[in-house]
Motif scaffolding. Structure first.
Motif, PDB file in Angstrom:
ATOM      1  N   MET A   1       0.857  -1.170   0.000  1.00  0.00           N
ATOM      2  CA  MET A   1       0.000   0.000   0.000  1.00  0.00           C
ATOM      3  C   MET A   1       0.883   1.205   0.000  1.00  0.00           C
ATOM      4  O   MET A   1       1.645   1.399   0.897  1.00  0.00           O
ATOM      5  N   PHE A   2       0.761   1.928  -1.067  1.00  0.00           N
ATOM      6  CA  PHE A   2       1.537   3.156  -1.043  1.00  0.00           C
ATOM      7  C   PHE A   2       0.580   4.207  -0.588  1.00  0.00           C
ATOM      8  O   PHE A   2      -0.289   4.585  -1.301  1.00  0.00           O
ATOM      9  N   ASN A   3       0.695   4.603   0.530  1.00  0.00           N
ATOM     10  CA  ASN A   3      -0.197   5.609   0.973  1.00  0.00           C
ATOM     11  C   ASN A   3       0.359   6.884   0.421  1.00  0.00           C
ATOM     12  O   ASN A   3       1.502   7.196   0.654  1.00  0.00           O
ATOM     13  N   HIS A   4      -0.396   7.583  -0.293  1.00  0.00           N
ATOM     14  CA  HIS A   4       0.094   8.801  -0.929  1.00  0.00           C
ATOM     15  C   HIS A   4       0.655   9.687   0.172  1.00  0.00           C
ATOM     16  O   HIS A   4       0.954   9.216   1.215  1.00  0.00           O
ATOM     17  N   CYS A   5       0.703  10.944   0.025  1.00  0.00           N
ATOM     18  CA  CYS A   5       1.341  11.773   1.002  1.00  0.00           C
ATOM     19  C   CYS A   5       0.334  12.475   1.853  1.00  0.00           C
ATOM     20  O   CYS A   5      -0.717  12.795   1.396  1.00  0.00           O
ATOM     21  N   GLN A   6       0.760  12.747   3.041  1.00  0.00           N
ATOM     22  CA  GLN A   6      -0.120  13.465   3.898  1.00  0.00           C
ATOM     23  C   GLN A   6       0.541  14.744   4.325  1.00  0.00           C
ATOM     24  O   GLN A   6       1.718  14.757   4.560  1.00  0.00           O
ATOM     25  N   ARG A   7      -0.173  15.833   4.445  1.00  0.00           N
ATOM     26  CA  ARG A   7       0.450  17.096   4.779  1.00  0.00           C
ATOM     27  C   ARG A   7      -0.186  17.691   6.010  1.00  0.00           C
ATOM     28  O   ARG A   7      -1.376  17.545   6.186  1.00  0.00           O
ATOM     29  N   ASP A 206      -0.035  -5.889  -6.840  1.00  0.00           N
ATOM     30  CA  ASP A 206       0.896  -6.812  -7.491  1.00  0.00           C
ATOM     31  C   ASP A 206       0.113  -7.827  -8.344  1.00  0.00           C
ATOM     32  O   ASP A 206      -0.923  -8.343  -7.929  1.00  0.00           O
ATOM     33  N   PHE A 207       0.640  -8.137  -9.518  1.00  0.00           N
ATOM     34  CA  PHE A 207      -0.053  -9.036 -10.444  1.00  0.00           C
ATOM     35  C   PHE A 207      -0.073 -10.466  -9.919  1.00  0.00           C
ATOM     36  O   PHE A 207      -1.073 -11.169 -10.008  1.00  0.00           O
ATOM     37  N   PHE A 208       1.055 -10.939  -9.362  1.00  0.00           N
ATOM     38  CA  PHE A 208       1.152 -12.328  -8.923  1.00  0.00           C
ATOM     39  C   PHE A 208       0.968 -12.494  -7.414  1.00  0.00           C
ATOM     40  O   PHE A 208       1.006 -13.602  -6.900  1.00  0.00           O
ATOM     41  N   GLY A 209       0.831 -11.426  -6.716  1.00  0.00           N
ATOM     42  CA  GLY A 209       0.677 -11.543  -5.268  1.00  0.00           C
ATOM     43  C   GLY A 209      -0.071 -10.352  -4.718  1.00  0.00           C
ATOM     44  O   GLY A 209      -0.700  -9.582  -5.441  1.00  0.00           O
ATOM     45  N   LYS A 210      -0.014 -10.222  -3.405  1.00  0.00           N
ATOM     46  CA  LYS A 210      -0.666  -9.092  -2.762  1.00  0.00           C
ATOM     47  C   LYS A 210       0.261  -7.886  -2.756  1.00  0.00           C
ATOM     48  O   LYS A 210       1.407  -7.970  -3.186  1.00  0.00           O
ATOM     49  N   SER A 211      -0.224  -6.779  -2.246  1.00  0.00           N
ATOM     50  CA  SER A 211       0.586  -5.553  -2.215  1.00  0.00           C
ATOM     51  C   SER A 211       1.667  -5.630  -1.134  1.00  0.00           C
ATOM     52  O   SER A 211       1.606  -6.449  -0.223  1.00  0.00           O
ATOM     53  N   ASP A 212       2.652  -4.732  -1.278  1.00  0.00           N
ATOM     54  CA  ASP A 212       3.713  -4.563  -0.267  1.00  0.00           C
ATOM     55  C   ASP A 212       3.594  -3.132   0.264  1.00  0.00           C
ATOM     56  O   ASP A 212       4.351  -2.238  -0.138  1.00  0.00           O
ATOM     57  N   THR A 238       0.853  -8.383   1.645  1.00  0.00           N
ATOM     58  CA  THR A 238      -0.335  -8.369   2.496  1.00  0.00           C
ATOM     59  C   THR A 238      -1.221  -7.197   2.132  1.00  0.00           C
ATOM     60  O   THR A 238      -0.733  -6.156   1.671  1.00  0.00           O
ATOM     61  N   LEU A 239      -2.492  -7.354   2.327  1.00  0.00           N
ATOM     62  CA  LEU A 239      -3.455  -6.269   2.177  1.00  0.00           C
ATOM     63  C   LEU A 239      -3.939  -5.766   3.541  1.00  0.00           C
ATOM     64  O   LEU A 239      -4.778  -4.876   3.612  1.00  0.00           O
TER      65      LEU A 239
END
Length: 579
Positions: A1-7, A206-212, A238-239
């Motif tokens: 999960m790339f959490n975008h940015c928080q300000r 991710d195409f073959f797995g879950k997100s990092d 993991t999600l």
């Protein structure tokens, strides 16, 4: 999960990315005549070390000082009372003005509103001069001189409750009154936050797995830009990640603006989503879990039935204050200064010009210079100005026994000398009465001071031992053992090497690279600072400059060493009496 940015600014967005990370972005009174403008340092102009003070002339890392009421000033006006103001100057090497207060009309007891802001450095002797001119009623530029006061910044900070009253002088035959100086540390959002977050049901990237996924926190700036202030670790495949707790200064998170919000950029990783919050919102959630929806603006625009890209839960949030050296000094912690001087024969006969103890009519010996350089600064933080002073490595009268901790004042029951001048006087007297001999043993005097330090360990007393020596140590094993024991006590050790000898063994005691150990025990803290005096001697022979250079280096570590002791013992500074 790339959490975008928080300000942080008004709201802080949190962004989830996949790597996939999760990012978070933190997002003079009217009518009072003013003096001609003077350069007053801004709150941001503090140095990288020291501590902040607020008020009158003072400074630490960014130190400020509060100058408060002058009392019973001279009356220089014919038809009314004086109209005093206050000007602050750094008297040497050049007279440099650091600020002026407002002018207060028609009073001999002014309470000035305008403050002085200065950088304060524990390791430096910061001399200040305050002039009190009175502005004539007929012409703003016609000034009467009402008096002046000289003070060291350390005297104000080290005085009881940070309040120092000083008599005004400078007008022959007149009592000029007094000024009251108040030093207060500038609060610069010194709280530290510890928090932990987790996420649930994040988008798969991710195409073959879950997100990092990971989180990135951004702080919004006043100019609309954003600054990354923290990244969590990546949790693989993991999600539903749970990130480790992390600690961050509040000033880094939101720069002290508790209501700051913002959002962030989507760059570098697969963007999962974002959310916004503020420090104030987070702090309200200390007693319960708080859940934030993670939103991906692009998905929200494209999909009518889009709900969210998962949720982030604040599991824990706690705040604690980061105390400073000034907090403890203002709370009443006393620095107790002890001196130990090398009287071994390798120094040479004191009466011979080649001796390291030789003092000519024109200049002090290296021993006396080192003593004055360190002692004149530390004495400002010791209320009674009584300093135990010992010698070691000499045969002492009347029976000529070798001693490694004899009192310089020849008083076994009370080895304390009155002020640094008293220590110097006792040192010079001992040179006339003892026989320089040997060997060079440090352990006895270290154990002596450690025994005193062990009697009061509640944080109200901290001991600094200055050892001045010319040669190779003879009892290295015993000294290491003494240092390891002392490292658990409220004390620091400064060793100044004088003369041309090599001091490799002293570097080992310093412990900067490898912590000192003895018989399998390691020192709890790094409490030893060693410097060779020859590295600080001014090429032009200026002894004042040499002393200033030496003091700056050997004392720079004392505040951190004191703080390390307080922190390991969980000792908080006493609250200064507001009265």
């Amino acid at each position: 999960m790339f959490n975008h940015c928080q300000r942080w600014g008004h709201c802080s967005p949190l962004v989830l990315l996949s790597h996939q990370p999760l990012q978070w972005e933190p997002a003079c009174p009217p009518g009072v005549p003013a003096w001609p403008s003077a350069a007053v340092p801004s709150h941001d102009q503090g140095a990288a070390h020291g501590e902040l003070l607020w008020g009158w002339v003072v400074a630490l890392t960014v130190a400020h000082a509060c100058l408060c009421p002058s009392r019973n000033l001279l009356d220089m006006d014919t038809f009314s009372k004086s109209d005093p103001g206050l000007r602050g100057d750094l008297p040497s090497p050049l007279s440099l003005q650091f600020g002026r207060t407002e002018v207060i009309d028609n009073t001999l007891n002014p309470d000035f509103v305008r403050k002085f802001v200065l950088d304060y450095y524990f390791e430096e002797k910061q001399n200040l001069r305050f002039d009190v001119p009175g502005v004539s009623w007929c012409c703003v530029w016609a000034q009467d001189f009402l008096g002046q006061a000289f003070v060291a910044l350390g005297e104000v900070i080290g005085s009881q409750r940070g309040r120092l009253e000083r008599a005004l002088t400078g007008v022959p035959g007149k009592r000029c009154g007094t000024i009251l100086l108040l030093a207060e540390e500038l609060s610069n959002c010194r709280d530290i936050v510890t928090m932990q977050l987790c996420a649930n049901k994040l988008d798969k990237k991710d195409f073959f797995g879950k997100s990092d996924p990971f989180l990135v926190f951004y702080r919004s700036n006043e100019d609309g830009t954003f600054t990354i202030c923290h990244k969590t670790e990546v949790v693989k495949n993991t999600l539903n990640p749970v990130w480790q707790p992390f600690t961050i200064p509040v000033r880094a998170l939101c720069n002290g603006d508790y209501d700051r919000y913002g959002d962030g950029d989507r760059a570098g990783h697969d963007f999962i989503g974002e959310f916004a919050t503020s420090y104030r919102e987070l702090s309200r959630a200390q007693s319960q879990f708080t859940v934030y929806e993670v939103l991906n603006p692009r998905k929200k625009c494209k999909k009518k039935k889009y709900v969210n890209s998962g949720t982030v839960t604040l599991l824990s949030f706690s705040v604690e204050s980061e105390f400073t050296f000034v907090d403890y000094i203002r709370g009443g912690t006393q620095l107790n200064f002890t001196v130990a001087i090398d009287f071994t024969a390798s120094n040479g006969m004191p009466s011979h010009p080649t001796s390291l103890h030789y003092a000519s009519p024109y200049q002090l010996s290296a021993y006396a210079l080192a003593l004055k350089a360190v002692g004149e600064i530390i004495q400002d933080y010791d209320s009674d100005k009584l300093f135990p002073a010992y010698g070691f490595g000499a045969k002492i009268p009347p029976d000529g026994k070798i001693s490694h901790q004899f009192p310089l004042n020849n008083n076994m029951d009370n080895p304390s000398c009155a002020g640094i001048e008293g220590v110097l006087e006792s040192y010079l007297q001992s040179l006339r009465t003892v026989q320089l001999y040997g060997p060079t043993n440090f352990a006895p005097v270290i154990n002596q001071v450690a025994g005193t330090a062990a009697q009061v360990t509640d944080g109200s007393q901290y001991h600094v031992l200055l050892i001045i020596t010319d040669g190779v140590i003879s009892d290295m094993l015993q000294t290491k053992e003494a240092i390891v024991t002392a490292s658990a006590l409220p004390m620091s050790i400064i060793i100044v090497g004088v003369g041309p000898a090599e001091f490799e063994a002293m570097e080992e005691l310093d412990g900067d690279e490898v912590r000192v150990s003895s018989r399998g025990r390691y020192a709890e803290r790094d409490i030893v600072q060693f410097v060779p005096f020859r590295d600080y001697v001014d090429d032009s022979g200026n002894q004042v400059l040499s002393m200033a250079r030496l003091a700056k280096d050997v004392l720079a570590e004392i505040p951190e060493q004191l703080l390390s002791y307080m922190k390991t013992r969980d000792i908080k500074p006493r609250r200064a009496d507001p009265q």
